[in-house]
Design an enzyme around this catalytic site. Structure first.
Site, PDB file in Angstrom:
ATOM      1  N   CYS A   1       0.805  -1.233   0.000  1.00 56.63           N
ATOM      2  CA  CYS A   1       0.000   0.000   0.000  1.00 56.63           C
ATOM      3  C   CYS A   1       0.835   1.279   0.000  1.00 56.63           C
ATOM      4  O   CYS A   1       0.410   2.297  -0.517  1.00 56.63           O
ATOM      5  CB  CYS A   1      -1.005   0.007   1.153  1.00 56.63           C
ATOM      6  SG  CYS A   1      -0.254  -0.036   2.779  1.00 56.63           S
TER       7      CYS A   1
ATOM      8  N   LYS B   1      -5.681  -9.060  11.472  1.00 58.01           N
ATOM      9  CA  LYS B   1      -5.657  -7.613  11.250  1.00 58.01           C
ATOM     10  C   LYS B   1      -7.043  -7.191  10.801  1.00 58.01           C
ATOM     11  O   LYS B   1      -7.557  -7.676   9.794  1.00 58.01           O
ATOM     12  CB  LYS B   1      -4.621  -7.263  10.186  1.00 58.01           C
ATOM     13  CG  LYS B   1      -4.634  -5.786   9.814  1.00 58.01           C
ATOM     14  CD  LYS B   1      -3.496  -5.434   8.892  1.00 58.01           C
ATOM     15  CE  LYS B   1      -3.561  -3.984   8.477  1.00 58.01           C
ATOM     16  NZ  LYS B   1      -2.426  -3.607   7.628  1.00 58.01           N
TER      17      LYS B   1
ATOM     18  N   LYS C   1      -4.185  -6.851  15.625  1.00 60.00           N
ATOM     19  CA  LYS C   1      -4.124  -5.424  15.325  1.00 60.00           C
ATOM     20  C   LYS C   1      -5.494  -4.908  14.943  1.00 60.00           C
ATOM     21  O   LYS C   1      -6.139  -5.556  14.124  1.00 60.00           O
ATOM     22  CB  LYS C   1      -3.133  -5.218  14.173  1.00 60.00           C
ATOM     23  CG  LYS C   1      -3.027  -3.809  13.669  1.00 60.00           C
ATOM     24  CD  LYS C   1      -2.174  -3.767  12.443  1.00 60.00           C
ATOM     25  CE  LYS C   1      -2.210  -2.354  11.906  1.00 60.00           C
ATOM     26  NZ  LYS C   1      -1.658  -2.263  10.586  1.00 60.00           N
TER      27      LYS C   1
ATOM     28  N   ARG D   1     -10.490  -1.415   2.439  1.00 58.62           N
ATOM     29  CA  ARG D   1      -9.711  -2.639   2.588  1.00 58.62           C
ATOM     30  C   ARG D   1     -10.568  -3.804   3.134  1.00 58.62           C
ATOM     31  O   ARG D   1     -10.056  -4.757   3.684  1.00 58.62           O
ATOM     32  CB  ARG D   1      -8.530  -2.398   3.532  1.00 58.62           C
ATOM     33  CG  ARG D   1      -7.646  -1.199   3.182  1.00 58.62           C
ATOM     34  CD  ARG D   1      -6.193  -1.473   3.500  1.00 58.62           C
ATOM     35  NE  ARG D   1      -5.326  -0.308   3.618  1.00 58.62           N
ATOM     36  CZ  ARG D   1      -4.881   0.440   2.602  1.00 58.62           C
ATOM     37  NH1 ARG D   1      -5.272   0.186   1.367  1.00 58.62           N
ATOM     38  NH2 ARG D   1      -4.053   1.459   2.831  1.00 58.62           N
TER      39      ARG D   1
HETATM   40  C1  PBG Z   1      -0.039  -1.482   5.821  1.00 55.97           C
HETATM   41  C2  PBG Z   1      -0.198  -1.171   7.265  1.00 55.97           C
HETATM   42  C3  PBG Z   1      -1.138  -0.349   7.897  1.00 55.97           C
HETATM   43  C4  PBG Z   1      -0.771  -0.288   9.238  1.00 55.97           C
HETATM   44  C5  PBG Z   1       0.344  -1.090   9.394  1.00 55.97           C
HETATM   45  N1  PBG Z   1       0.671  -1.649   8.160  1.00 55.97           N
HETATM   46  C6  PBG Z   1      -2.248   0.447   7.356  1.00 55.97           C
HETATM   47  C7  PBG Z   1      -3.399  -0.177   6.692  1.00 55.97           C
HETATM   48  O1  PBG Z   1      -3.626  -1.383   6.760  1.00 55.97           O
HETATM   49  O2  PBG Z   1      -4.102   0.595   6.062  1.00 55.97           O
HETATM   50  C8  PBG Z   1      -1.459   0.520  10.301  1.00 55.97           C
HETATM   51  C9  PBG Z   1      -0.589   0.932  11.442  1.00 55.97           C
HETATM   52  C10 PBG Z   1      -1.139   2.035  12.273  1.00 55.97           C
HETATM   53  O3  PBG Z   1      -2.270   2.513  12.095  1.00 55.97           O
HETATM   54  O4  PBG Z   1      -0.398   2.472  13.171  1.00 55.97           O
HETATM   55  N2  PBG Z   1      -0.955  -2.322   5.257  1.00 55.97           N
END
Ligand code: PBG
Length: 330
Positions: free
Chosen positions: A129, A202, A255, A224
């Site tokens: 991304c 996630k 997460k 997403r």
């Molecule tokens: C990349 C990624 C993201 C985060 C970590 N790796 C953003 C997303 O999924 O849009 C978020 C980390 C944060 O908010 O501190 N895919």
């Protein structure tokens, strides 16, 4: 008139006995917070001497490679074992090819860091991304994120991080089958010592907002939801974690952290596996914003939050507060 003096009830267990003094409270404390459980996320950008604050994340900066080296060394001196690197490339395209450019910011930072401070544990985020012109975590084919072609690109990125000297690669994309594919490719090329921390559960969360400013990775259309998990699900999280472990993940992650402590607790209880929790950007920014208004006591709220994440089962806490918390704890 009621008598109020010196009457003593017979209460066998008085919980307050062990809360009387700081010393007693410390002796019976169940959860301890320590900087050696923190992993510190950093954003690497091109240039030299660059230290650009992210407006929605006070205290967080986009850093050029030299600044990343200095920041990582300072964190390590405060007791934080490692960093997690995200990249801001100087060019983006629709397949995210800068993700595996050996001279891109992350790969350059890994080499510089490993040369200057080999003791710092270097984790790298593996996703597209930050590298795609459309901001999606994968290749977009017929309006959808195409899983298997994306996995091929992620494998290239992970291999390039390993070649630069990363200790742990950390896929955050939520494509199916990427852990096995990365494991296989690393082993094939002699990187069997490089570990994988998978973003296993996630969620599709609103709390990533400030990160997308920090990493310039907001999707230009859509969202997403087709790959990140529905916040309502927990059985599914256990399936995701199980699959990643079976595919060869060494560390699994939940997460975000604060709103998913139940998930974290179940993951740790169910698998007893090294487990990380990501205290994400929005969780950090909320505390910062409230503190700036004088609405909460920031040091207390920060330590309470990190303690709760640890209490729920995290072995590793990924947090932008790593250095602030380490200084308070030290
Ligand atoms: C990349 C990624 C993201 C985060 C970590 N790796 C953003 C997303 O999924 O849009 C978020 C980390 C944060 O908010 O501190 N895919």
């Amino acid at each position: 008139m009621a008598q109020t003096t010196a009457s003593t009830l017979s209460i066998l267990h008085r919980g307050r006995r062990l809360r009387r003094t700081a010393g007693i409270r410390s002796l019976v404390r169940e959860t301890r917070l320590s900087p050696d459980t923190f992993l510190y996320p950093l954003f690497v950008c091109p240039g030299q001497g660059v230290r650009r604050e992210v407006s929605s994340m006070p205290g967080v900066f986009q850093l050029s490679v030299d600044e990343v080296v200095a920041e990582s060394a300072a964190a390590h001196a405060e007791g934080i074992p490692g960093v997690l690197l995200f990249g801001l490339p100087d060019r983006k395209d629709d397949v995210g090819s800068a993700a595996y450019d050996p001279d891109a910011p992350v790969q350059t930072a890994v080499r510089a860091l490993k040369q200057a401070h080999p003791e710092v544990v270097v984790f790298t985020d593996v996703c597209l991304c930050e590298y795609t012109s459309h901001g999606h975590c994968g290749l977009v084919i017929d309006g959808e994120i195409a899983n298997d072609p994306t996995v091929e690109q992620l494998v290239r990125a992970a291999v390039s991080h390993a070649a630069a000297g990363a200790d742990v690669v950390s896929p955050s994309d939520m494509m199916d089958g990427r852990v096995a594919a990365i494991r296989h490719a690393l082993d094939e090329r002699g990187y069997e010592h490089v570990a994988i921390m998978s973003y296993a559960a996630k969620y599709c969360s609103a709390f990533y907002g400030p990160f997308r400013e920090a990493a310039a990775s907001a999707p230009s259309f859509g969202d997403r939801r087709s790959h990140q998990m529905d916040p309502a699900n927990v059985d599914e999280a256990l399936r995701e974690v199980k699959q990643d472990i079976e595919e060869g993940a060494d560390i699994v992650m939940v997460k975000p952290a604060m709103a998913y402590l139940d998930v974290l607790s179940k993951v740790k209880d169910t698998f007893g596996y090294p487990t990380a929790a990501y205290h994400v950007s929005g969780e950090y920014s909320m505390l910062k914003a409230a503190a700036r208004h004088g609405w909460i006591d920031e040091p207390r709220a920060m330590l309470e939050t990190l303690t709760a994440i640890r209490r729920a089962g995290a072995d590793i806490i990924i947090t932008y507060y790593a250095r602030e918390a380490a200084r308070l704890l030290g």
